[in-house]
Scaffold this motif. Structure first.
Motif, PDB file in Angstrom:
ATOM      1  N   LYS A 128     -12.311  14.518   1.964  1.00 11.08           N
ATOM      2  CA  LYS A 128     -11.821  13.150   1.825  1.00 11.08           C
ATOM      3  C   LYS A 128     -10.560  12.975   2.656  1.00 11.08           C
ATOM      4  O   LYS A 128      -9.693  13.840   2.711  1.00 11.08           O
ATOM      5  N   ASP A 129     -10.470  11.857   3.327  1.00 12.12           N
ATOM      6  CA  ASP A 129      -9.321  11.553   4.174  1.00 12.12           C
ATOM      7  C   ASP A 129      -8.774  10.191   3.750  1.00 12.12           C
ATOM      8  O   ASP A 129      -9.542   9.261   3.486  1.00 12.12           O
ATOM      9  N   HIS A 130      -7.468  10.076   3.689  1.00 12.54           N
ATOM     10  CA  HIS A 130      -6.863   8.828   3.252  1.00 12.54           C
ATOM     11  C   HIS A 130      -7.061   7.692   4.257  1.00 12.54           C
ATOM     12  O   HIS A 130      -6.881   6.536   3.936  1.00 12.54           O
ATOM     13  N   ARG A 131      -7.476   8.022   5.487  1.00 17.83           N
ATOM     14  CA  ARG A 131      -7.670   6.996   6.514  1.00 17.83           C
ATOM     15  C   ARG A 131      -9.014   6.288   6.389  1.00 17.83           C
ATOM     16  O   ARG A 131      -9.261   5.309   7.079  1.00 17.83           O
ATOM     17  N   GLY A 132      -9.892   6.789   5.518  1.00 17.23           N
ATOM     18  CA  GLY A 132     -11.171   6.123   5.287  1.00 17.23           C
ATOM     19  C   GLY A 132     -12.058   6.120   6.507  1.00 17.23           C
ATOM     20  O   GLY A 132     -12.325   7.147   7.107  1.00 17.23           O
ATOM     21  N   LYS A 133     -12.517   4.925   6.897  1.00 18.04           N
ATOM     22  CA  LYS A 133     -13.437   4.847   8.024  1.00 18.04           C
ATOM     23  C   LYS A 133     -12.744   5.075   9.367  1.00 18.04           C
ATOM     24  O   LYS A 133     -13.415   5.227  10.379  1.00 18.04           O
ATOM     25  N   TRP A 134     -11.410   5.118   9.386  1.00 21.01           N
ATOM     26  CA  TRP A 134     -10.666   5.350  10.632  1.00 21.01           C
ATOM     27  C   TRP A 134     -10.419   6.840  10.872  1.00 21.01           C
ATOM     28  O   TRP A 134      -9.798   7.219  11.849  1.00 21.01           O
ATOM     29  N   ALA A 135     -10.914   7.687   9.992  1.00 16.72           N
ATOM     30  CA  ALA A 135     -10.752   9.126  10.166  1.00 16.72           C
ATOM     31  C   ALA A 135     -11.602   9.594  11.358  1.00 16.72           C
ATOM     32  O   ALA A 135     -12.664   9.037  11.626  1.00 16.72           O
ATOM     33  N   PRO A 136     -11.152  10.596  12.091  1.00 17.20           N
ATOM     34  CA  PRO A 136     -11.925  11.076  13.245  1.00 17.20           C
ATOM     35  C   PRO A 136     -13.233  11.731  12.798  1.00 17.20           C
ATOM     36  O   PRO A 136     -13.309  12.338  11.730  1.00 17.20           O
ATOM     37  N   ASN A 137     -14.251  11.594  13.617  1.00 20.94           N
ATOM     38  CA  ASN A 137     -15.557  12.171  13.315  1.00 20.94           C
ATOM     39  C   ASN A 137     -15.694  13.595  13.840  1.00 20.94           C
ATOM     40  O   ASN A 137     -16.521  14.350  13.341  1.00 20.94           O
ATOM     41  N   TYR A 138     -14.937  13.948  14.866  1.00 21.44           N
ATOM     42  CA  TYR A 138     -15.011  15.278  15.468  1.00 21.44           C
ATOM     43  C   TYR A 138     -13.625  15.882  15.555  1.00 21.44           C
ATOM     44  O   TYR A 138     -12.626  15.155  15.639  1.00 21.44           O
ATOM     45  N   GLU A 139     -13.557  17.199  15.534  1.00 20.83           N
ATOM     46  CA  GLU A 139     -12.300  17.907  15.707  1.00 20.83           C
ATOM     47  C   GLU A 139     -12.474  18.951  16.794  1.00 20.83           C
ATOM     48  O   GLU A 139     -13.566  19.445  17.044  1.00 20.83           O
ATOM     49  N   GLY A 140     -11.388  19.304  17.417  1.00 20.04           N
ATOM     50  CA  GLY A 140     -11.467  20.321  18.470  1.00 20.04           C
ATOM     51  C   GLY A 140     -10.523  19.965  19.591  1.00 20.04           C
ATOM     52  O   GLY A 140      -9.582  19.210  19.390  1.00 20.04           O
TER      53      GLY A 140
END
Length: 88
Positions: free
Chosen positions: A39-51
């Motif tokens: 869960k991320d507090h940014r909701g739908k604005w959270a990034p989909n990928y990391e790296g």
């Protein structure tokens, strides 16, 4: 063969023509998909990928051993379905 089996084989062949398999080599830069369980507090604005991550080893079944940019290995193998190429 029955009509249903012939139809299924034709649909499978049509689908397989359009599928482009992902091949990763050692040293490729990739992005890893973020798990939706976190869960991320940014909701739908959270990034989909990391790296980005380096591919340290690529296995024949599609499993990848990834490495951070700081030369730290990730704890487990990743399936090639959850990574995509990083284009800088």
């Amino acid at each position: 063969m029955s009509h249903g089996q012939i139809y299924q084989s034709r649909v499978k062949n049509a689908f397989d023509k359009r599928v482009c398999p992902r091949k990763f080599n050692v040293g490729d830069l990739v992005l890893k998909k973020v798990s939706q369980a976190q869960k991320d507090h940014r909701g739908k604005w959270a990034p989909n990928y990391e790296g980005p991550f380096f591919v340290k080893k690529a296995f024949s079944g599609g499993a990848l051993l990834l490495m951070n940019m700081d030369d730290k290995k990730l704890p487990s193998l990743m399936n090639s379905n959850i990574v995509k190429r990083y284009c800088a």
